[in-house]
Design a protein around this motif. Sequence first.
Motif, PDB file in Angstrom:
ATOM      1  N   GLY A  45       0.787  -1.236   0.000  1.00 27.89           N
ATOM      2  CA  GLY A  45       0.000   0.000   0.000  1.00 27.89           C
ATOM      3  C   GLY A  45       0.810   1.272   0.000  1.00 27.89           C
ATOM      4  O   GLY A  45       0.258   2.377  -0.016  1.00 27.89           O
ATOM      5  N   PRO A  47       2.634   3.035  -2.208  1.00 31.03           N
ATOM      6  CA  PRO A  47       2.496   4.096  -3.225  1.00 31.03           C
ATOM      7  C   PRO A  47       1.355   5.066  -2.910  1.00 31.03           C
ATOM      8  O   PRO A  47       1.510   6.278  -3.036  1.00 31.03           O
ATOM      9  CB  PRO A  47       2.243   3.322  -4.516  1.00 31.03           C
ATOM     10  N   ALA A  48       0.206   4.524  -2.492  1.00 32.23           N
ATOM     11  CA  ALA A  48      -0.922   5.403  -2.166  1.00 32.23           C
ATOM     12  C   ALA A  48      -0.654   6.166  -0.879  1.00 32.23           C
ATOM     13  O   ALA A  48      -0.959   7.352  -0.763  1.00 32.23           O
ATOM     14  CB  ALA A  48      -2.206   4.587  -2.029  1.00 32.23           C
ATOM     15  N   PHE A  49      -0.085   5.476   0.103  1.00 30.82           N
ATOM     16  CA  PHE A  49       0.182   6.097   1.400  1.00 30.82           C
ATOM     17  C   PHE A  49       1.113   7.285   1.242  1.00 30.82           C
ATOM     18  O   PHE A  49       0.876   8.351   1.810  1.00 30.82           O
ATOM     19  CB  PHE A  49       0.781   5.068   2.362  1.00 30.82           C
ATOM     20  N   ASN A  50       2.170   7.118   0.479  1.00 29.02           N
ATOM     21  CA  ASN A  50       3.142   8.200   0.296  1.00 29.02           C
ATOM     22  C   ASN A  50       2.560   9.369  -0.466  1.00 29.02           C
ATOM     23  O   ASN A  50       3.043  10.485  -0.358  1.00 29.02           O
ATOM     24  CB  ASN A  50       4.401   7.680  -0.404  1.00 29.02           C
ATOM     25  N   ALA A  51       1.519   9.107  -1.245  1.00 27.50           N
ATOM     26  CA  ALA A  51       0.884  10.202  -1.977  1.00 27.50           C
ATOM     27  C   ALA A  51      -0.196  10.894  -1.154  1.00 27.50           C
ATOM     28  O   ALA A  51      -0.829  11.844  -1.623  1.00 27.50           O
ATOM     29  CB  ALA A  51       0.289   9.676  -3.284  1.00 27.50           C
ATOM     30  N   GLY A  52      -0.409  10.425   0.081  1.00 24.92           N
ATOM     31  CA  GLY A  52      -1.399  11.058   0.944  1.00 24.92           C
ATOM     32  C   GLY A  52      -2.785  10.442   0.842  1.00 24.92           C
ATOM     33  O   GLY A  52      -3.722  10.881   1.485  1.00 24.92           O
ATOM     34  N   PHE A  53      -2.904   9.387   0.047  1.00 23.51           N
ATOM     35  CA  PHE A  53      -4.202   8.728  -0.118  1.00 23.51           C
ATOM     36  C   PHE A  53      -4.320   7.597   0.906  1.00 23.51           C
ATOM     37  O   PHE A  53      -4.199   6.406   0.577  1.00 23.51           O
ATOM     38  CB  PHE A  53      -4.343   8.186  -1.549  1.00 23.51           C
ATOM     39  N   THR A  54      -4.541   7.993   2.168  1.00 28.51           N
ATOM     40  CA  THR A  54      -4.512   6.998   3.247  1.00 28.51           C
ATOM     41  C   THR A  54      -5.676   6.024   3.165  1.00 28.51           C
ATOM     42  O   THR A  54      -5.519   4.858   3.510  1.00 28.51           O
ATOM     43  CB  THR A  54      -4.506   7.665   4.635  1.00 28.51           C
ATOM     44  N   GLU A  56      -7.171   4.826   0.450  1.00 27.30           N
ATOM     45  CA  GLU A  56      -6.836   3.842  -0.579  1.00 27.30           C
ATOM     46  C   GLU A  56      -5.709   2.937  -0.099  1.00 27.30           C
ATOM     47  O   GLU A  56      -5.728   1.730  -0.326  1.00 27.30           O
ATOM     48  CB  GLU A  56      -6.423   4.557  -1.880  1.00 27.30           C
ATOM     49  N   TYR A  88       4.336   2.290   9.662  1.00 29.75           N
ATOM     50  CA  TYR A  88       3.083   2.991   9.377  1.00 29.75           C
ATOM     51  C   TYR A  88       1.823   2.175   9.518  1.00 29.75           C
ATOM     52  O   TYR A  88       0.738   2.749   9.667  1.00 29.75           O
ATOM     53  CB  TYR A  88       3.171   3.649   7.989  1.00 29.75           C
TER      54      TYR A  88
END
Lengths: 244, 475, 221
Positions: A45, A47-54, A56, A88
């Motif tokens: 997960g 890629p989404a987490f690092n983009a702020g899309f927690t 997703e 995380y």
Amino acid sequence: MAKRVAYFVTCIADTVFPEIGEAAFEVLARAGVTPEFPLGQTCCGQPAFNAGFTDEARQVAEHFVEVFAGYEAIVTPSGSCASMVKHYYPALFRGHPRQADALHIAARTYELTEYLVDVLGVRDLGVALPRPTRAAIHDACHGYRGLGIARQPRLLLSHVRNLTLVEMVGHDQCCGFGGLFAIKMSAISGAMLRDKLAAIQDADCDLVITGDASCMMHINGGLSRAGSPKRVVHIAQVLAGALK
Amino acid sequence: MKAESFEKIVDHALADRQLQVALDRGTTRGVNARLLAMSETTDAQALRHQARLARERALNQLPELLEQLERNIIANGGHVLWARDAAELNQHVLTICRQHNVRRVVKGKSMVTEETALNHALEQEGIDVVESDLGEYIIQLAGETPSHIVFPMLHKTKEATAQLLHDKLGMPLTDQPEAMTRFVRGVMRQKYLQADLGISGVNFAIAETGTIATVENEGNNRLSISAPPVHVAVMGLEKVIATWEDYAVLVQLLARSATGQRMTVYNNLISGPRRPDEPDGPEAFYLIILDNGRSRILASEYAESLACIRCGACLNACPVYQNIGGHAYGWVYPGPIGSIITPLLRGPLTAPKLPYASSLCGACQAACPVEINIPDMLLKLRRDLVQAGDPSLGWRLGMKGWAVAFKSPMLYRLGGRIAGWLTRVLARGKGHLRWLPPPFNGWTAHRDFPAFGTPSFRERYLRRFKGQPHDSKKP
Amino acid sequence: MSAREDILTGLRAALAHSKPFPGAEPAAFQAVTRIDPGEDLVARFIAEVQRVKGEVHTAANDDEALDITKDLLTSHHVRRVVMWDEAHLPLRGVWALLERLGIERVYGDNASVAAAEAGITGADWALAATGTLVLSSGPGRPRMASLLPPLHIALLTEDRIIPRLEDYVAAQRAARFGVFRRSSNVTLITGSSRTSDIEMHPVFGVHGPLALHVVLIKNLD
């Protein structure tokens, strides 16, 4: 009763560089461990987490927790994925019905060299390179600063015959990948990559070894664009005797 | 700060050869100096932790410490004023200037006064303000803003500096930093002696005795606060600390982290105005305590950002800062710490690019003398931006699609096969691609992309261990 | 509500439910700088002052100290001096020395004092680990003596040398920090003023004194 160890191959070592996925599995076998490979696994997960899309990220992480619940150890050839799960997942699953499983998993996830050296006590895997090779290590950020992984890869590589390890100036400088950062901030990412390529150029080595396939992909992309004869390989490939 | 302008500024910065040389020189020196100085301490990691705890304890008891600080300053004959925001702070200074018939002000370095744009407010009222720090003075003459917390003119060459001093002040042209410095020393002497009021920042305010501590190397801060008859010290409310033992560890780690020194040349400890029996020093002392969003930050999950002691170590260590320099960050505070406190102080949508201008490498956190977890807060700020609806529809839909695919083993595998096939087609047997379609073309602008291997690891595993009871879980 | 009330109320509300940093108890304090057990503090102090481009002149007794002071004043062509009162110097006879040399002592406002080519002070303490002088302001101890003139001469006896900043803090705590009530300005001076603002090139002597000379006097026991 034998510990149930699971292998988390990571999406990148599954679909982009399956040879790394194989190499890491082979290394564990050499160390006397044949882990289970939960067939339903996908991604941690990050890629989404690092983009702020927690939200997703959590959806994908929920699947991860379902797949890997109940194992005593989860080993992965990626410092960044291991770091994602360890650092995380606890916060991501706070108040979540599967919080207990997530915490259990977070406490039992290991990067490959960390697992070999610190858990299994392995030092010498009986590997030799086909010809004398000088190599420098690129310390991938999440493993190096997030998990403190520095001593372990050097220890394992010191036992590889025909391999001379040299320390590269800027060995711990970020290569500029940073996940979607490489696309969203591609100019800055490119500038950071150029600095890394310059450090590799200046280092007295033929080869660069790293513990994260994403860094490898990023730096090799730059080396190949620059027409450099040098390349980056994953430490699993070295330790599995898979280099030609 | 618009999204477009950030990319443009970055492109300019990356193309600016002189800036790149200056950044390389400044940040490399900064990093090496800090590493050496920290390695020479009794135990760098233990001391960083000690410093961290000192800041945490202060933040835990902030209101009590501020009250104690105030009591002690008043007992020593000083005044304490409080400012909720930038406008109130500027207003306080103007009021003090009126009360004391101030026409000329000399200033020591203060980030807070940049935050409130104090100089502009004073100049609007016809008050002459001179920055006394050499770097800040040159920046002021050039009409620029500082690009680094500790080295404000990091981005300027000595040639440009000499030209500026020649054009503005008639200095004979020279390429010797010593000669330029001597010249400015001479100019500045008069300013100190003629000033009606001196303004300083505050590095630490020690509550238990009501003492303001400043650190510096040039002597300009001491002169600014000792020569004029009035001293106004300006501080963010998070700068207060509880004890002198805390001061000892913090001030030394500040010096070692900022410039690699064991102690800066002057550490000034001011406890109010001159005493009646003292022969010199200001007759009036004012401390102005500024909130400007800090109490809101204390209440939030970003409280840790208030621990910052403004050493600049994170700037020097950051590979992004090393490449783009300070002006790209758009406001007073550059670098990793700036990426956090700018959106926190001004509102996240005023600087939507900053939290993304990081690869999350963690070099900042490793460099920070008070162990601030900057990467963690950058991630939280990104989450906040997503929740505020900032990313474009394309990104939001793309991420939703990604989540749907990646939580389903079947869709994940199918997606992997399709993507893999596409890359191999586009690679045309070369093993890598030189072009990807938007939005991924940013990648291929600077590097090649690999053709995926085939078959996937999962496939290889199944073929090898077909029929063996290796996994009891459902595929 | 006043700004003060607003801010304090806001801060108290922020901390009402829970502290942002639970468990932040005072750690055991350890000193920052390294000193070896049994290290010669005088030698360390001298080395550290030299490291930061200050100069140290050792004097076996008061007469030697006066000679050194005379040499410094004449070699720097000093005609005017701003200084601490003799009562605060560790040495008698400086005032008489100035008279003999025809050097004027300047007092009073900053403009008068600005003409001085040298400042002469004592020091409260000296920190060996960093080569730091601790000076406090007070009656007969003007701040400007160690600040405005290009030359700063600091007279110091060896018994004022203590190991580190942490020791200074401990001593002040034992004295209930009286110094910060009595003195509006305590300054820690480590070397000569300097900057690296122009292309990171170190330049010594900016706004503060260009040169720091410590006259270190042995104590007679």
